[in-house]
Design a protein around this motif. Structure first.
Motif, PDB file in Angstrom:
ATOM      1  N   GLN A   1       0.825  -1.205   0.000  1.00  0.00           N
ATOM      2  CA  GLN A   1       0.000   0.000   0.000  1.00  0.00           C
ATOM      3  C   GLN A   1       0.860   1.257   0.000  1.00  0.00           C
ATOM      4  OE1 GLN A   1      -1.639   0.892   3.776  1.00  0.00           O
ATOM      5  NE2 GLN A   1      -2.799   2.673   3.091  1.00  0.00           N
ATOM      6  N   VAL A   2       1.813   1.316   0.935  1.00  0.00           N
ATOM      7  CA  VAL A   2       2.573   2.548   1.174  1.00  0.00           C
ATOM      8  C   VAL A   2       3.602   2.814   0.086  1.00  0.00           C
ATOM      9  CG1 VAL A   2       4.207   3.656   2.758  1.00  0.00           C
ATOM     10  CG2 VAL A   2       2.193   2.458   3.654  1.00  0.00           C
ATOM     11  N   PHE A   3       4.278   1.774  -0.375  1.00  0.00           N
ATOM     12  CA  PHE A   3       5.418   1.989  -1.271  1.00  0.00           C
ATOM     13  C   PHE A   3       5.147   1.649  -2.736  1.00  0.00           C
ATOM     14  CE2 PHE A   3       7.525   1.192   2.901  1.00  0.00           C
ATOM     15  CZ  PHE A   3       8.041   2.470   3.058  1.00  0.00           C
ATOM     16  N   VAL A   4       3.990   1.051  -3.031  1.00  0.00           N
ATOM     17  CA  VAL A   4       3.727   0.657  -4.416  1.00  0.00           C
ATOM     18  C   VAL A   4       2.387   1.213  -4.911  1.00  0.00           C
ATOM     19  CG1 VAL A   4       3.502  -1.273  -6.021  1.00  0.00           C
ATOM     20  CG2 VAL A   4       5.071  -1.454  -4.079  1.00  0.00           C
ATOM     21  N   LEU A   5       1.283   0.785  -4.327  1.00  0.00           N
ATOM     22  CA  LEU A   5      -0.035   1.090  -4.876  1.00  0.00           C
ATOM     23  C   LEU A   5      -0.395   2.565  -4.785  1.00  0.00           C
ATOM     24  CD1 LEU A   5      -2.143  -1.980  -3.649  1.00  0.00           C
ATOM     25  CD2 LEU A   5      -1.101  -1.585  -5.895  1.00  0.00           C
ATOM     26  N   VAL A   6      -0.292   3.159  -3.598  1.00  0.00           N
ATOM     27  CA  VAL A   6      -0.678   4.569  -3.459  1.00  0.00           C
ATOM     28  C   VAL A   6       0.257   5.490  -4.254  1.00  0.00           C
ATOM     29  CG1 VAL A   6      -1.026   6.470  -1.833  1.00  0.00           C
ATOM     30  CG2 VAL A   6      -1.818   4.170  -1.245  1.00  0.00           C
ATOM     31  N   PRO A   7       1.604   5.312  -4.189  1.00  0.00           N
ATOM     32  CA  PRO A   7       2.454   6.156  -5.045  1.00  0.00           C
ATOM     33  C   PRO A   7       2.121   6.020  -6.533  1.00  0.00           C
ATOM     34  CG  PRO A   7       3.782   5.107  -3.356  1.00  0.00           C
ATOM     35  CD  PRO A   7       2.416   4.493  -3.269  1.00  0.00           C
ATOM     36  N   ALA A   8       1.864   4.789  -6.987  1.00  0.00           N
ATOM     37  CA  ALA A   8       1.517   4.598  -8.392  1.00  0.00           C
ATOM     38  C   ALA A   8       0.197   5.285  -8.732  1.00  0.00           C
ATOM     39  CB  ALA A   8       1.432   3.106  -8.715  1.00  0.00           C
ATOM     40  N   ALA A   9      -0.768   5.218  -7.821  1.00  0.00           N
ATOM     41  CA  ALA A   9      -2.063   5.859  -8.061  1.00  0.00           C
ATOM     42  C   ALA A   9      -1.910   7.375  -8.129  1.00  0.00           C
ATOM     43  CB  ALA A   9      -3.049   5.469  -6.963  1.00  0.00           C
ATOM     44  N   VAL A  10      -1.131   7.945  -7.233  1.00  0.00           N
ATOM     45  CA  VAL A  10      -0.909   9.396  -7.260  1.00  0.00           C
ATOM     46  C   VAL A  10      -0.211   9.795  -8.548  1.00  0.00           C
ATOM     47  CG1 VAL A  10       0.303  11.312  -6.140  1.00  0.00           C
ATOM     48  CG2 VAL A  10      -0.849   9.590  -4.745  1.00  0.00           C
ATOM     49  N   LEU A  11       0.788   9.024  -8.959  1.00  0.00           N
ATOM     50  CA  LEU A  11       1.490   9.299 -10.217  1.00  0.00           C
ATOM     51  C   LEU A  11       0.508   9.342 -11.386  1.00  0.00           C
ATOM     52  CD1 LEU A  11       4.794   7.642 -11.426  1.00  0.00           C
ATOM     53  CD2 LEU A  11       2.844   7.797 -12.928  1.00  0.00           C
ATOM     54  N   LEU A  12      -0.409   8.385 -11.433  1.00  0.00           N
ATOM     55  CA  LEU A  12      -1.344   8.299 -12.554  1.00  0.00           C
ATOM     56  C   LEU A  12      -2.431   9.371 -12.486  1.00  0.00           C
ATOM     57  CD1 LEU A  12      -1.721   4.412 -12.720  1.00  0.00           C
ATOM     58  CD2 LEU A  12      -0.489   5.881 -14.327  1.00  0.00           C
ATOM     59  N   MET A  13      -2.752   9.854 -11.283  1.00  0.00           N
ATOM     60  CA  MET A  13      -3.783  10.886 -11.148  1.00  0.00           C
ATOM     61  C   MET A  13      -3.270  12.257 -11.586  1.00  0.00           C
ATOM     62  SD  MET A  13      -6.601   9.449  -9.978  1.00  0.00           S
ATOM     63  CE  MET A  13      -7.537  10.796  -9.320  1.00  0.00           C
ATOM     64  N   ILE A  14      -1.968  12.497 -11.436  1.00  0.00           N
ATOM     65  CA  ILE A  14      -1.390  13.793 -11.811  1.00  0.00           C
ATOM     66  C   ILE A  14      -1.140  13.809 -13.317  1.00  0.00           C
ATOM     67  CG2 ILE A  14       0.586  15.333 -11.521  1.00  0.00           C
ATOM     68  CD1 ILE A  14       0.883  14.263  -8.686  1.00  0.00           C
ATOM     69  N   ARG A  15      -1.700  14.795 -14.002  1.00  0.00           N
ATOM     70  CA  ARG A  15      -1.593  14.861 -15.458  1.00  0.00           C
ATOM     71  C   ARG A  15      -0.481  15.795 -15.921  1.00  0.00           C
ATOM     72  NH1 ARG A  15      -7.428  17.115 -16.139  1.00  0.00           N
ATOM     73  NH2 ARG A  15      -6.543  18.275 -14.378  1.00  0.00           N
ATOM     74  N   ASP A  16      -0.220  16.864 -15.189  1.00  0.00           N
ATOM     75  CA  ASP A  16       0.765  17.840 -15.614  1.00  0.00           C
ATOM     76  C   ASP A  16       1.264  18.626 -14.406  1.00  0.00           C
ATOM     77  OD1 ASP A  16      -1.240  19.813 -15.055  1.00  0.00           O
ATOM     78  OD2 ASP A  16      -2.110  19.427 -17.015  1.00  0.00           O
ATOM     79  N   ARG A  17       2.065  19.646 -14.683  1.00  0.00           N
ATOM     80  CA  ARG A  17       2.688  20.386 -13.584  1.00  0.00           C
ATOM     81  C   ARG A  17       1.678  21.204 -12.775  1.00  0.00           C
ATOM     82  NH1 ARG A  17       8.523  22.505 -15.900  1.00  0.00           N
ATOM     83  NH2 ARG A  17       9.006  20.686 -17.163  1.00  0.00           N
ATOM     84  N   ARG A  18       0.605  21.617 -13.408  1.00  0.00           N
ATOM     85  CA  ARG A  18      -0.432  22.322 -12.645  1.00  0.00           C
ATOM     86  C   ARG A  18      -1.054  21.383 -11.607  1.00  0.00           C
ATOM     87  NH1 ARG A  18       0.836  27.535 -13.396  1.00  0.00           N
ATOM     88  NH2 ARG A  18       0.655  28.209 -15.565  1.00  0.00           N
ATOM     89  N   ASP A  19      -1.299  20.158 -11.994  1.00  0.00           N
ATOM     90  CA  ASP A  19      -1.801  19.174 -11.029  1.00  0.00           C
ATOM     91  C   ASP A  19      -0.776  18.947  -9.916  1.00  0.00           C
ATOM     92  OD1 ASP A  19      -4.083  18.924 -12.481  1.00  0.00           O
ATOM     93  OD2 ASP A  19      -3.692  16.902 -13.214  1.00  0.00           O
ATOM     94  N   PHE A  20       0.488  18.866 -10.304  1.00  0.00           N
ATOM     95  CA  PHE A  20       1.566  18.735  -9.315  1.00  0.00           C
ATOM     96  C   PHE A  20       1.482  19.879  -8.302  1.00  0.00           C
ATOM     97  CE2 PHE A  20       5.782  19.508  -7.664  1.00  0.00           C
ATOM     98  CZ  PHE A  20       6.389  18.267  -7.555  1.00  0.00           C
ATOM     99  N   ALA A  21       1.251  21.100  -8.803  1.00  0.00           N
ATOM    100  CA  ALA A  21       1.165  22.261  -7.928  1.00  0.00           C
ATOM    101  C   ALA A  21      -0.029  22.172  -6.984  1.00  0.00           C
ATOM    102  CB  ALA A  21       1.089  23.535  -8.765  1.00  0.00           C
ATOM    103  N   VAL A  22      -1.179  21.697  -7.504  1.00  0.00           N
ATOM    104  CA  VAL A  22      -2.381  21.586  -6.668  1.00  0.00           C
ATOM    105  C   VAL A  22      -2.132  20.630  -5.498  1.00  0.00           C
ATOM    106  CG1 VAL A  22      -4.760  20.761  -6.611  1.00  0.00           C
ATOM    107  CG2 VAL A  22      -3.988  22.208  -8.498  1.00  0.00           C
TER     108      VAL A  22
END
Length: 447
Positions: free
Chosen positions: A116-137
């Motif tokens: 959960q902590v080191f694989v699934l959630v980081p991967a999900a966050v990576l896929l949810m962020i589309r661009d740098r504006r999302d990164f900023a949010v």
């Protein structure tokens, strides 16, 4: 117009209200995990590799599910080959340690927690962020959480309603309670590192001013957390950010921070005596250590003995508590005392070595440590390699990863704030591994 967009900093832009609302809606599963960390957890919740979960943990599970549905509906390959290898590498060591454990059944909760902590959630966050504006949010969402938790912590210090420290209920712990004294310190440190990276990587203007104000606001609750490990990690991580931003600027900032520290501690007397004593205790960890330091050294030694007994695969996930007493010396106390922040006196058992590297080494062996640490190192290298394509994003991602990897020398996973760490890894993973992160700012999707 194209030139103006291309040169616009990723984190310093000011999208219109509709764009911000739309982005926040698309990122709501991630932002929900962050916001729900304001909800106090059940008394005694420790998280860790198998402790009581929190509502934020449940939200992280929902985040993974939503991301999975989006991936299945999209039909495209969600991760690049490099991202899949880097994020999936820890799974090998985790599963191997569980299979070779003396009690595989008891290791299963640990497998779920680590994945959960080191694989699934980081991967999900990576896929949810589309661009740098999302990164900023997401980054500013973390800062907002830090400001709120920090404000609660300062209020606890001023009103004497915090966790017990040296006989007084003044330790700032935010909404995490006395059983997770590192929770608020971790959240505030994340926020401080983020705004430091934004201030260093952004041009002069309103965003840099706001970031600098946030730096000043977050320094106070971090000091009042009395967390030596968080202090050390924050100073070193921000120092790395300063050096990456330029030596001359680093010298100027160090002078400014020194002056601010004199004003806050010397002028206003914010915890001056206790802060000074706590800072001094860092230099006495070998000459005259207190009981907490003695316990930590004893557990570190016990973890080393466990590793030597099973050098390749360790004693198994969740095995440290079971093998602790047979490997620890008599110097280890029975537990640590906690009180205050709305809770009565409790005796907390010492169930981990408070060093992530030694915890992984003892429970997963050398193979597990190389898999996990290799994944983290790959993220750090990837984040710093993209520094020329976006200084502010690189400073934020590199600073967060540096802070976490340094803090792992003094802490391990455990407590409600652990799920936030997985969000931080995901944020940094997007910058380090996503193909879109390396594109110029002009590639950012607008409204």
């Amino acid at each position: 117009m194209a030139t103006a967009v291309t040169t616009a900093p990723a984190l310093a832009g000011t999208p219109d209200a509709r764009d911000l609302v739309r982005r926040a809606g698309a990122l709501s599963p991630v932002l929900a995990v962050i916001a729900l960390l304001l909800v106090p957890g059940p008394d005694g919740a420790q998280g860790g590799t198998g402790g009581t979960g929190t509502i934020a943990d449940a939200a992280s599970g929902l985040l993974v599910l939503i991301c999975l549905v989006r991936v299945l509906r999209g039909g495209a390959r969600p991760l690049t080959r490099t991202a899949a290898v880097v994020l999936g590498l820890p799974v090998f060591g985790i599963c191997l340690a569980a299979v070779t454990s003396n009690d595989p059944a008891s290791s299963l909760p640990g497998v779920a927690r680590y994945v959960q902590v080191f694989v699934l959630v980081p991967a999900a966050v990576l896929l949810m962020i589309r661009d740098r504006r999302d990164f900023a949010v997401v980054a500013w969402g973390l800062v907002a959480l830090a400001l709120v938790q920090g404000a609660v912590g300062v209020g606890q210090y001023l009103t004497g309603t915090g966790a017990s420290y040296q006989g007084e209920d003044i330790r700032a712990v935010g909404t995490f309670g006395a059983t997770d004294v590192m929770g608020m310190a971790t959240v505030v440190a994340y926020g401080l590192v983020i705004v430091t990276g934004i201030a260093l990587g952004s041009p002069a203007g309103r965003v840099r001013t706001v970031a600098l104000v946030c730096v000043g606001l977050l320094v106070v609750p971090l000091l009042l957390s009395f967390s030596r490990g968080a202090w050390i990690a924050t100073v070193l991580a921000c120092g790395i950010q300063l050096l990456l931003g330029g030596v001359r600027r680093a010298a100027r900032v160090v002078l400014a921070v020194g002056a601010l520290a004199v004003v806050l501690v010397g002028g206003f007397g914010l915890g001056s005596e206790m802060v000074e004593e706590r800072v001094t205790s860092i230099t006495r960890v070998t000459a005259a250590p207190d009981q907490s330091v003695t316990d930590r050294y004893t557990m570190w030694a016990a973890a080393g003995r466990m590793w030597r007994s099973e050098p390749l695969t360790g004693v198994g996930l969740k095995g440290f508590p079971h093998y602790r007493d047979s490997n620890a010396s008599v110097a280890l106390s029975s537990g640590s005392d906690t009180a205050g922040a709305g809770a009565g006196f409790q005796r907390q058992p010492l169930l981990s070595p408070h060093n992530m590297y030694l915890l992984v080494l003892s429970e997963q062996g050398l193979i597990g440590l190389l898999a996990l640490a290799g994944s983290w190192l790959a993220l750090l290298v990837g984040a710093l390699r993209r520094r020329r394509t976006g200084a502010e994003c690189a400073l934020v991602a590199g600073g967060l990863l540096s802070w976490q990897l340094i803090d792992f020398f003094y802490a391990d996973i455990g407590g409600p704030s652990t799920v936030l760490m997985s969000v931080v890894f995901g944020l940094a993973a997007w910058w380090a591994l996503s193909p879109g992160a390396g594109a110029p700012a002009g590639g950012v999707r607008g409204a």
